[in-house]
Design a protein around this motif. Structure first.
Motif: not given
Length: 83
Positions: A71, A74-75, A77-79, A81, A83
């Motif tokens: 998790s 993933y956080g 990763f989102l930062q 890209v 998102d």
């Protein structure tokens, strides 16, 4: 390919296997004739099921830790890209 051999793989989950239930004959004479063996089978089962429960607890804790890490990954990763 050789480089992949040097990279540690994911930690494998522990396999927890439930012990087989002890056999209890329905014939009372057979139960008396084999009482020592049956008693031993039940005592072994009780020890083994306790080990099984400890294994499940350990695997559950490991899985929760892994899920938390994923998790967080993933956080990140989102930062990355946006998102």
């Amino acid at each position: 390919m050789a480089l992949l051999i040097c990279v540690p793989g994911p930690v494998l989950a522990e396999s927890c296997f439930a012990p087989p239930r002890p056999f209890l004959p329905s014939d009372s004479q057979a139960a008396r004739d084999y009482a020592a063996i049956i008693r031993s089978d039940f005592e072994n089962y009780i020890q083994d099921i306790q080990s099984y429960f400890r294994c499940l607890d350990s695997e559950r804790a490991r899985a929760f830790g892994e899920a938390r890490e994923v998790s967080e990954d993933y956080g990140r990763f989102l930062q990355l890209v946006g998102d």
